[in-house]
Motif scaffolding. Structure first.
Motif, PDB file in Angstrom:
ATOM      1  N   UNK A  80      16.025   6.750   5.303  1.00  0.00           N
ATOM      2  CA  UNK A  80      14.874   7.610   5.026  1.00  0.00           C
ATOM      3  C   UNK A  80      13.630   6.967   5.621  1.00  0.00           C
ATOM      4  N   UNK A  81      12.942   7.713   6.503  1.00  0.00           N
ATOM      5  CA  UNK A  81      11.763   7.203   7.191  1.00  0.00           C
ATOM      6  C   UNK A  81      10.502   7.614   6.434  1.00  0.00           C
ATOM      7  N   UNK A  82       9.851   6.631   5.834  1.00  0.00           N
ATOM      8  CA  UNK A  82       8.547   6.818   5.209  1.00  0.00           C
ATOM      9  C   UNK A  82       7.461   6.161   6.060  1.00  0.00           C
ATOM     10  N   UNK A 129      15.516   2.824   2.732  1.00  0.00           N
ATOM     11  CA  UNK A 129      14.206   3.427   2.975  1.00  0.00           C
ATOM     12  C   UNK A 129      13.401   2.487   3.858  1.00  0.00           C
ATOM     13  N   UNK A 130      12.841   3.021   4.944  1.00  0.00           N
ATOM     14  CA  UNK A 130      11.945   2.241   5.787  1.00  0.00           C
ATOM     15  C   UNK A 130      10.521   2.537   5.354  1.00  0.00           C
ATOM     16  N   UNK A 131       9.850   1.545   4.752  1.00  0.00           N
ATOM     17  CA  UNK A 131       8.515   1.743   4.184  1.00  0.00           C
ATOM     18  C   UNK A 131       7.489   0.799   4.800  1.00  0.00           C
ATOM     19  N   UNK A 132       7.717   0.386   6.047  1.00  0.00           N
ATOM     20  CA  UNK A 132       6.752  -0.451   6.749  1.00  0.00           C
ATOM     21  C   UNK A 132       5.553   0.386   7.187  1.00  0.00           C
ATOM     22  N   UNK A 133       4.464  -0.294   7.591  1.00  0.00           N
ATOM     23  CA  UNK A 133       3.261   0.436   8.005  1.00  0.00           C
ATOM     24  C   UNK A 133       3.534   1.304   9.222  1.00  0.00           C
ATOM     25  N   UNK A 134       4.382   0.837  10.117  1.00  0.00           N
ATOM     26  CA  UNK A 134       4.721   1.593  11.321  1.00  0.00           C
ATOM     27  C   UNK A 134       6.217   1.506  11.564  1.00  0.00           C
ATOM     28  N   UNK A 135       6.754   2.559  12.160  1.00  0.00           N
ATOM     29  CA  UNK A 135       8.196   2.612  12.444  1.00  0.00           C
ATOM     30  C   UNK A 135       8.477   1.899  13.769  1.00  0.00           C
ATOM     31  N   UNK A 177      10.224  11.541   5.136  1.00  0.00           N
ATOM     32  CA  UNK A 177       9.420  11.801   3.945  1.00  0.00           C
ATOM     33  C   UNK A 177       7.956  11.740   4.349  1.00  0.00           C
ATOM     34  N   UNK A 178       7.165  12.725   3.886  1.00  0.00           N
ATOM     35  CA  UNK A 178       5.773  12.795   4.324  1.00  0.00           C
ATOM     36  C   UNK A 178       4.896  13.367   3.219  1.00  0.00           C
TER      37      UNK A 178
END
Length: 352
Positions: free
Chosen positions: A241-243, A216-222, A281-282
């Motif tokens: 999974x892009x969060x 899961x990528x959960x950083x502030x920005x992609x 994911x949004x």
């Protein structure tokens, strides 16, 4: 209630400032509720809004736990009821960093935006309901797109509040979780406060454990470096999974990341051993808020979760100190959760 004076923090040209406002109609929408915040959490998206780097939505001060002071929806939202704000339903409202917040919209949307919480719940715990709901939504999305791998190890890139909450939810289920972060101070903060017992904490510059089928990528920005790190952690044919926050035009390995995340799509990028699946994911749903409330109240996992959330809070400030705090936080990395605590509002002279 019209004409009641109260303090609130607004911002202009990236600079937050404390001002005095008076309650009054914002629009001609049929439903109107005024709430008095007990505590307001500072979210990274608030700071991105200040710096002008947040796309589309404006939710300044949305991690709110409050009491209803005035309502045109008796029997649904009554004066004295304790609520948290769901920022996803479309309503018109004033800044959440305030003694009072004015909210207007359709009856359905205002009702959906203000979700009841137990009257006796600690406000410092209740304010985590919204970020916990978003984290729960991401975990549910991960379950949905990796149904055949449920329970398998998970790597999370980004040790902010979102990534921390996701790691906590997964670990409570018994999942082997590893949290990666570029900055060492945040990992040190989590380790010293024992926020995530049993979760592996790894600086991104050092070799970590074996690769993962679920990341899961959960950083502030992609951003590109974070995306590449997340992809490098994947096994062949693994799921990313892009969060993380995205903006129009963001692309990765030929895919439109912003569209993928906002529409919660599942796509495949690359081929052969370079083939990875990427999903988005949004936001959060009504069911996610119910999940978050349940997690906080659960007799088995709730006490440990509530204790961990208390340890995440490292700054508590009065409303009048909020502009300086927000200005400082927008210009530097920070480790835990900052909370503003508005004071009581004098409602003498209020008119219905």
């Amino acid at each position: 209630m019209n004409g009641v004076a109260y303090r609130r923090i607004d911002h202009r040209d990236g600079d937050p400032y404390l001002t005095e406002a008076r309650t009054g109609r914002l629009t001609d929408q049929p439903a109107r509720v005024v709430i008095a915040p007990l505590a307001v959490g500072v979210c990274r998206s608030d700071l991105r809004e200040l710096t002008g780097t947040r796309h589309l939505r404006r939710d300044f001060g949305h991690e709110i736990v409050a009491e209803v002071r005035h309502s045109t929806l008796p029997g649904v939202l009554d004066a004295g009821q304790r609520v948290v704000l769901d920022p996803h339903p479309v309503v018109h409202r004033t800044s959440g960093f305030a003694d009072l917040v004015e909210i207007e919209g359709t009856a359905a949307n205002v009702t959906a935006a203000l979700r009841p919480v137990p009257a006796g719940q600690d406000p410092m715990i209740a304010l985590f309901t919204e970020p916990l709901a978003c984290a729960a939504h991401c975990v549910a999305r991960l379950d949905a797109v990796t149904a055949g791998a449920a329970g398998s190890p998970v790597a999370i890139v980004g040790a902010g509040i979102a990534g921390t909450l996701m790691a906590g939810i997964l670990r409570a289920r018994g999942v082997d979780v590893h949290l990666f972060n570029r900055g060492a101070p945040r990992l040190r903060f989590l380790r010293e406060r024992d926020v995530l017992p049993g979760v592996g904490l790894h600086p991104t510059g050092r070799p970590g454990p074996a690769r993962f089928g679920r990341v899961v990528l959960a950083t502030a920005a992609a951003a590109e470096p974070a995306l590449e790190l997340a992809a490098d952690l994947l096994t062949p044919d693994g799921l990313l999974l892009i969060y993380a926050g995205t903006e129009p035009g963001d692309r990765f390995r030929g895919l439109d990341l912003d569209d993928l995340r906002r529409r919660e799509q599942l796509r495949t990028a690359g081929a052969g051993r370079r083939r990875i699946r990427i999903a988005g994911s949004h936001g959060a749903t009504t069911a996610d808020f119910a999940t978050a409330t349940g997690l906080l109240r659960d007799a088995g996992t709730g006490p440990a979760l509530r204790s961990a959330l208390h340890r995440l809070i490292d700054v508590r400030a009065a409303l009048q100190d909020g502009p300086a705090l927000l200005r400082d936080m927008a210009g530097r990395p920070y480790a835990g959760k900052a909370v503003l605590t508005p004071g009581p509002t004098d409602t003498n002279g209020a008119t219905p």
